[in-house]
Design a protein around this motif. Structure first.
Motif, mmCIF file in Angstrom:
data_model
loop_
_atom_site.group_PDB
_atom_site.id
_atom_site.type_symbol
_atom_site.label_atom_id
_atom_site.label_comp_id
_atom_site.label_asym_id
_atom_site.label_seq_id
_atom_site.Cartn_x
_atom_site.Cartn_y
_atom_site.Cartn_z
ATOM 1 N N GLY A 68 0.823 -1.193 -0.179
ATOM 2 C CA GLY A 68 0.084 -0.051 -0.084
ATOM 3 C C GLY A 68 0.823 1.249 -0.008
ATOM 4 O O GLY A 68 0.522 2.196 -0.701
ATOM 5 N N ALA A 69 1.945 1.296 0.866
ATOM 6 C CA ALA A 69 2.835 2.335 0.760
ATOM 7 C C ALA A 69 3.387 2.658 -0.397
ATOM 8 O O ALA A 69 3.588 3.776 -0.910
ATOM 9 N N ALA A 70 3.837 1.579 -1.040
ATOM 10 C CA ALA A 70 4.591 1.661 -2.600
ATOM 11 C C ALA A 70 3.293 2.363 -3.555
ATOM 12 O O ALA A 70 3.906 3.119 -4.163
ATOM 13 N N VAL A 71 2.168 1.545 -3.324
ATOM 14 C CA VAL A 71 1.536 2.212 -4.342
ATOM 15 C C VAL A 71 0.852 3.564 -4.136
ATOM 16 O O VAL A 71 0.758 4.516 -5.191
ATOM 17 N N MET A 75 1.306 6.877 -6.731
ATOM 18 C CA MET A 75 0.076 7.531 -7.228
ATOM 19 C C MET A 75 0.122 9.151 -6.437
ATOM 20 O O MET A 75 -0.814 9.873 -7.089
ATOM 21 N N GLY A 76 1.011 9.458 -5.639
ATOM 22 C CA GLY A 76 0.922 10.593 -4.902
ATOM 23 C C GLY A 76 -0.263 10.725 -4.003
ATOM 24 O O GLY A 76 -0.729 11.639 -3.661
ATOM 25 N N THR A 77 -0.705 9.765 -3.392
ATOM 26 C CA THR A 77 -1.704 9.718 -2.526
ATOM 27 C C THR A 77 -1.232 9.261 -0.900
ATOM 28 O O THR A 77 0.196 8.984 -0.952
ATOM 29 N N GLY A 78 -2.050 9.277 -0.039
ATOM 30 C CA GLY A 78 -1.629 8.836 1.044
ATOM 31 C C GLY A 78 -1.883 7.467 1.555
ATOM 32 O O GLY A 78 -2.567 6.826 0.573
ATOM 33 N N SER A 119 -12.672 8.156 -1.798
ATOM 34 C CA SER A 119 -12.440 7.078 -2.549
ATOM 35 C C SER A 119 -11.103 6.475 -2.048
ATOM 36 O O SER A 119 -9.851 6.911 -2.132
ATOM 37 N N VAL A 120 -11.257 5.359 -1.183
ATOM 38 C CA VAL A 120 -10.351 4.493 -0.678
ATOM 39 C C VAL A 120 -10.196 3.122 -1.308
ATOM 40 O O VAL A 120 -11.152 2.241 -1.376
#
Length: 176
Positions: A68-71, A75-78, A119-120
């Protein structure tokens, strides 16, 4: 030499460990995949493509945190860590789910993160029986999030986890 598909790459970098954690289980160890620079990059890109358009990535305890952290970074999200019960200080939002022998709980912080209307997208390593992924989905929706889908690196299709999480769309990079 031809380039491997993402499924072939996942298969080639997954170690099978017989009789772990108990006799009769064929454990699928993704550690070699995560430790391989090209493998991690390819998996991250494929998972990020599946999550396109999401505001936030939810990584499920524990290998889902890494993915999740890599994605999220790509993507530039948290990223939001969806933790196993008892790992976060209170207050928490929690969701209990059934295991083969008992129950387990997933939690996220109840303060500091507003999920209402966001949107999660859920990311995890393996979809097996579907209980954990379904619980993560319910937990996020109970907190007001819109969950457009989930993605996993590996799906054990014989266990029909996809049926448990339906109608949530799930992208699997490799089916066994």
């Amino acid at each position: 030499m031809t380039e491997l598909t993402i499924s072939e790459l996942v298969r080639s970098l997954t170690r099978e460990v017989p009789d772990f954690p108990e006799p009769g289980i064929q454990f699928k160890d993704l550690t070699p995949l995560l430790a391989d620079r090209a493998g991690l990059a390819a998996v991250t890109a494929a998972l990020a493509e599946a999550a396109a358009g999401a505001d936030l990535i939810a990584g499920v305890d524990a290998r889902g945190f890494l993915l999740g952290a890599a994605v999220a970074t790509r993507m530039g999200t948290g990223v939001l860590a969806v933790r196993k019960g008892g790992k976060l200080p209170p207050p928490v939002h929690s969701e209990q789910y059934a295991l083969e022998y008992g129950t387990a709980t997933l939690e996220i912080p109840a303060e500091g993160i507003d999920l209402a209307g966001r949107s999660v997208f859920i990311v995890d390593d393996v979809l097996a029986t579907g209980g954990t992924l379904a619980a993560a989905h319910r937990l996020l929706e109970h907190c007001g999030a819109h969950v457009p889908g989930a993605a996993v690196v590996l799906e054990l299709s014989a266990l029909d986890g996809r049926g448990v999480v339906a109608p949530l769309p799930v992208t699997s990079l490799h089916l066994i």
